[in-house]
Design an enzyme around this catalytic site. Sequence first.
Site, PDB file in Angstrom:
ATOM      1  N   SER A  75      -0.747   8.645   0.093  1.00  0.00           N
ATOM      2  CA  SER A  75       0.468   8.517   0.904  1.00  0.00           C
ATOM      3  C   SER A  75       1.198   9.838   1.034  1.00  0.00           C
ATOM      4  CB  SER A  75       1.428   7.532   0.246  1.00  0.00           C
ATOM      5  OG  SER A  75       0.822   6.304   0.029  1.00  0.00           O
ATOM      6  N   HIS A 118      -4.958   6.710   6.136  1.00  0.00           N
ATOM      7  CA  HIS A 118      -3.803   6.106   5.460  1.00  0.00           C
ATOM      8  C   HIS A 118      -3.484   4.748   6.067  1.00  0.00           C
ATOM      9  CE1 HIS A 118       0.650   5.934   4.421  1.00  0.00           C
ATOM     10  NE2 HIS A 118      -0.007   5.749   3.311  1.00  0.00           N
ATOM     11  N   GLU A 121      -2.798   6.109   9.794  1.00  0.00           N
ATOM     12  CA  GLU A 121      -2.578   7.533  10.045  1.00  0.00           C
ATOM     13  C   GLU A 121      -3.862   8.266   9.657  1.00  0.00           C
ATOM     14  OE1 GLU A 121       2.211   8.113   9.342  1.00  0.00           O
ATOM     15  OE2 GLU A 121       0.952   7.867   7.588  1.00  0.00           O
ATOM     16  N   ASN A 172       5.784   7.573   5.926  1.00  0.00           N
ATOM     17  CA  ASN A 172       6.393   7.680   4.602  1.00  0.00           C
ATOM     18  C   ASN A 172       7.428   8.791   4.530  1.00  0.00           C
ATOM     19  OD1 ASN A 172       5.088   5.494   3.603  1.00  0.00           O
ATOM     20  ND2 ASN A 172       3.472   6.645   2.582  1.00  0.00           N
TER      21      ASN A 172
HETATM   22  N1  LIG Z   1       1.186   0.574  -2.393  1.00  0.00           N
HETATM   23  C1  LIG Z   1       1.353   0.882  -1.125  1.00  0.00           C
HETATM   24  O1  LIG Z   1       2.173   0.269  -0.440  1.00  0.00           O
HETATM   25  C2  LIG Z   1       0.520   1.969  -0.504  1.00  0.00           C
HETATM   26  C3  LIG Z   1       0.470   2.062   0.889  1.00  0.00           C
HETATM   27  C4  LIG Z   1      -0.355   3.015   1.489  1.00  0.00           C
HETATM   28  C5  LIG Z   1      -1.078   3.880   0.687  1.00  0.00           C
HETATM   29  N2  LIG Z   1      -0.991   3.789  -0.676  1.00  0.00           N
HETATM   30  C6  LIG Z   1      -1.810   4.728  -1.475  1.00  0.00           C
HETATM   31  O2  LIG Z   1      -2.957   4.023  -1.917  1.00  0.00           O
HETATM   32  C7  LIG Z   1      -3.387   4.547  -3.165  1.00  0.00           C
HETATM   33  C8  LIG Z   1      -3.484   3.409  -4.158  1.00  0.00           C
HETATM   34  O3  LIG Z   1      -2.192   2.852  -4.349  1.00  0.00           O
HETATM   35  P1  LIG Z   1      -1.982   1.359  -4.842  1.00  0.00           P
HETATM   36  O4  LIG Z   1      -0.565   1.055  -4.616  1.00  0.00           O
HETATM   37  O5  LIG Z   1      -3.034   0.504  -4.261  1.00  0.00           O
HETATM   38  O6  LIG Z   1      -2.237   1.542  -6.420  1.00  0.00           O
HETATM   39  P2  LIG Z   1      -2.582   0.418  -7.509  1.00  0.00           P
HETATM   40  O7  LIG Z   1      -2.091   0.947  -8.788  1.00  0.00           O
HETATM   41  O8  LIG Z   1      -2.117  -0.919  -7.060  1.00  0.00           O
HETATM   42  O9  LIG Z   1      -4.199   0.384  -7.518  1.00  0.00           O
HETATM   43  C9  LIG Z   1      -4.964   1.474  -7.960  1.00  0.00           C
HETATM   44  C10 LIG Z   1      -6.301   0.949  -8.436  1.00  0.00           C
HETATM   45  O10 LIG Z   1      -7.155   2.052  -8.736  1.00  0.00           O
HETATM   46  C11 LIG Z   1      -7.926   1.711  -9.867  1.00  0.00           C
HETATM   47  N3  LIG Z   1      -8.449   2.930 -10.493  1.00  0.00           N
HETATM   48  C12 LIG Z   1      -7.833   3.808 -11.304  1.00  0.00           C
HETATM   49  N4  LIG Z   1      -8.675   4.781 -11.667  1.00  0.00           N
HETATM   50  C13 LIG Z   1      -9.872   4.524 -11.080  1.00  0.00           C
HETATM   51  C14 LIG Z   1     -11.138   5.167 -11.088  1.00  0.00           C
HETATM   52  N5  LIG Z   1     -11.342   6.274 -11.778  1.00  0.00           N
HETATM   53  N6  LIG Z   1     -12.159   4.608 -10.385  1.00  0.00           N
HETATM   54  C15 LIG Z   1     -11.961   3.467  -9.677  1.00  0.00           C
HETATM   55  N7  LIG Z   1     -10.777   2.824  -9.643  1.00  0.00           N
HETATM   56  C16 LIG Z   1      -9.740   3.347 -10.322  1.00  0.00           C
HETATM   57  C17 LIG Z   1      -6.949   0.952 -10.752  1.00  0.00           C
HETATM   58  O11 LIG Z   1      -7.648   0.154 -11.701  1.00  0.00           O
HETATM   59  C18 LIG Z   1      -6.194   0.115  -9.722  1.00  0.00           C
HETATM   60  O12 LIG Z   1      -6.794  -1.133  -9.496  1.00  0.00           O
HETATM   61  C19 LIG Z   1      -2.387   5.615  -3.541  1.00  0.00           C
HETATM   62  O13 LIG Z   1      -2.898   6.870  -3.150  1.00  0.00           O
HETATM   63  C20 LIG Z   1      -1.168   5.243  -2.722  1.00  0.00           C
HETATM   64  O14 LIG Z   1      -0.346   6.339  -2.454  1.00  0.00           O
HETATM   65  C21 LIG Z   1      -0.232   2.838  -1.289  1.00  0.00           C
END
Ligand SMILES: NC(=O)c1ccc[n+]([C@@H]2O[C@H](COP(=O)([O-])OP(=O)(O)OC[C@H]3O[C@@H](n4cnc5c(N)ncnc54)[C@H](O)[C@@H]3O)[C@@H](O)[C@H]2O)c1
Length: 557
Positions: free
Chosen positions: A121, A142, A154, A192
């Site tokens: 993000s 994204h 994006e 964002n």
């Molecule tokens: N939450 C949102 O609203 C949102 C929206 C758009 C983008 N993002 C982006 O998406 C990405 C993930 O965010 P999220 O909110 O889904 O996080 P989250 O914490 O909900 O999920 C992350 C997942 O990654 C897994 N993980 C950690 N290390 C790992 C590895 N080495 N190999 C495989 N899996 C691994 C974890 O077990 C977890 O299930 C981030 O970069 C975030 O900025 C988040």
Amino acid sequence: MAREFTSVGVVGLGTMGAGIVEVFARNGIDVVAVEVSEAALDRGRANLTGSTDRAVARGKLAEADRDALLARVDFQVGLDALHSVDLVVEAVPERLDLKRRIFAELDRVCRPEAILATNTSSLSVTEVSVATGRPQQVVGIHFFNPAPVMKLVEVVRTVVTAADVVADVEALCARLGKVGVTIGDRAGFIANALLFGYLNHAVAMFESRYASREDIDAAMKLGGGLPMGPLALLDLIGLDTAYEILDTMYRRGGRDRRHAPVPLVRQMVTAGLLGRKSGQGFYTYEKPGSSKVVPDESTPQERPAAGDGARPVARVGVVGSGATAAGLVEVFAGAGYDVVQVAPGAEPLDGLAEVDLVVEAVAEDLGVKKELLASLDGVCKPGVVLATTTSSLPVIDIAMATGRPADVVGLHFSGPVPARPLVEIVQTIRTGEEATATARAVCATLGRTAVVCGDRAGFVVDALLLPYLNDAVKMLEAGYATVDDIDHAMKLGCGYPTGPFELLDAVGLDVALASQRALYRELRDPGFAPAPLLEHLVTAGYLGREAGRGFRDHTAR
Ligand SMILES: NC(=O)c1ccc[n+]([C@@H]2O[C@H](COP(=O)([O-])OP(=O)(O)OC[C@H]3O[C@@H](n4cnc5c(N)ncnc54)[C@H](O)[C@@H]3O)[C@@H](O)[C@H]2O)c1
């Protein structure tokens, strides 16, 4: 020749990753879904089945299609399973070191032709890309939360990304039924960058007890027209993810203090209050992963209908002769009040001697309002609640023009008075409890949702909404994205009913500028300084829809 994308990998099956898996599998693409451990894989699988089961229950997905969708997903622990996919989308936590480590590993494991994408993000896609030996094949893809629902993607290209890679990813987005907006590698991209300052500001309001969580969220939904309140949205995003995004945006985005995470966010993360995913954040949820809010100790009690200190109100005086005054007369009379309208200057004020509540809607000028309130002081009976509809002046200055500041409140009706369901009740440090209770009771009889807040520039809605609009203008001015792309991003990525430039043209650029100036005067933070482009457009008379031209030309429509 364009790439095919028959099989993709998704790394990390949390809030975003599980949704991204669903998007690909729904569109007939085989997915290798990877997690870090068996336990995390089970949670990821549950995220996916939970979402698809809900879609079936709501009639949005046939059972057979759900089964076919799930059959396309191969759940695996470890990145080695990604050896033959055409594209990988990484969705692990928002930490640069972790993402760089994963990309170096993906570069080793994946076929040389495979495209490697990050769902980051706020982190630099360029910094992630150079951890591989193929930065020309690295992009940002994204997705927005929830990925199966939100239309926007994006597509982030770095200075190294090859043009054919961008073109193929754009075509893939279209195949997924998404709208791709392609942009450069800047902290927070479009959506964002405009969203997180607003979310952080909302947390600051909550942390300083300026307004309650319910009131902040209701204000932005009903007064701002947004699909969710900011605190509920943070619970959906995840407080841990939000913290990392804010922290990165602060460091990468010019150390704008508005992105410095409010201390409460960090405290909540440390305490395990991560939002929906942990079952508790700003609100409490039925269970981890649930969207159903359940009552907790902060949930407001139902107010007793009477006996909470409200004074009886039968007759209402409306002072003013403009559109707001006319709207107020319509609304109060429609609710059964006896209404006396007085146009000051043209008519004597003594018609207001018998009313129980006066609402003034004269010109938005402190001198004019103070003079009026001082005159009302001499006319009205004791115990009358005196309300000002000001949207940008300090209510305390108006209150102190009378000898009865305890009886003065702000009653800020959002938008055109008869249309919008929100009223902000503004309490000054001198407002008495009875005056607030009376204002609440009156709003309830009008069928309005009232939120109570302190006496600060912009109250809740404008204080949160205007800086976001101003930031959109700054982004346009910086040449990062076009008017259409920015409007699109906020509508399709965040579900906003209008984009920032549509809203500015509708509200009036001069009105927005005046409110932004008031905020800047009060907060003194350079981040709130009005965008020079906004100032110039106002000076040029490009005031928006009514003037025929604002950010867009309205004369031809
Ligand atoms: N939450 C949102 O609203 C949102 C929206 C758009 C983008 N993002 C982006 O998406 C990405 C993930 O965010 P999220 O909110 O889904 O996080 P989250 O914490 O909900 O999920 C992350 C997942 O990654 C897994 N993980 C950690 N290390 C790992 C590895 N080495 N190999 C495989 N899996 C691994 C974890 O077990 C977890 O299930 C981030 O970069 C975030 O900025 C988040």
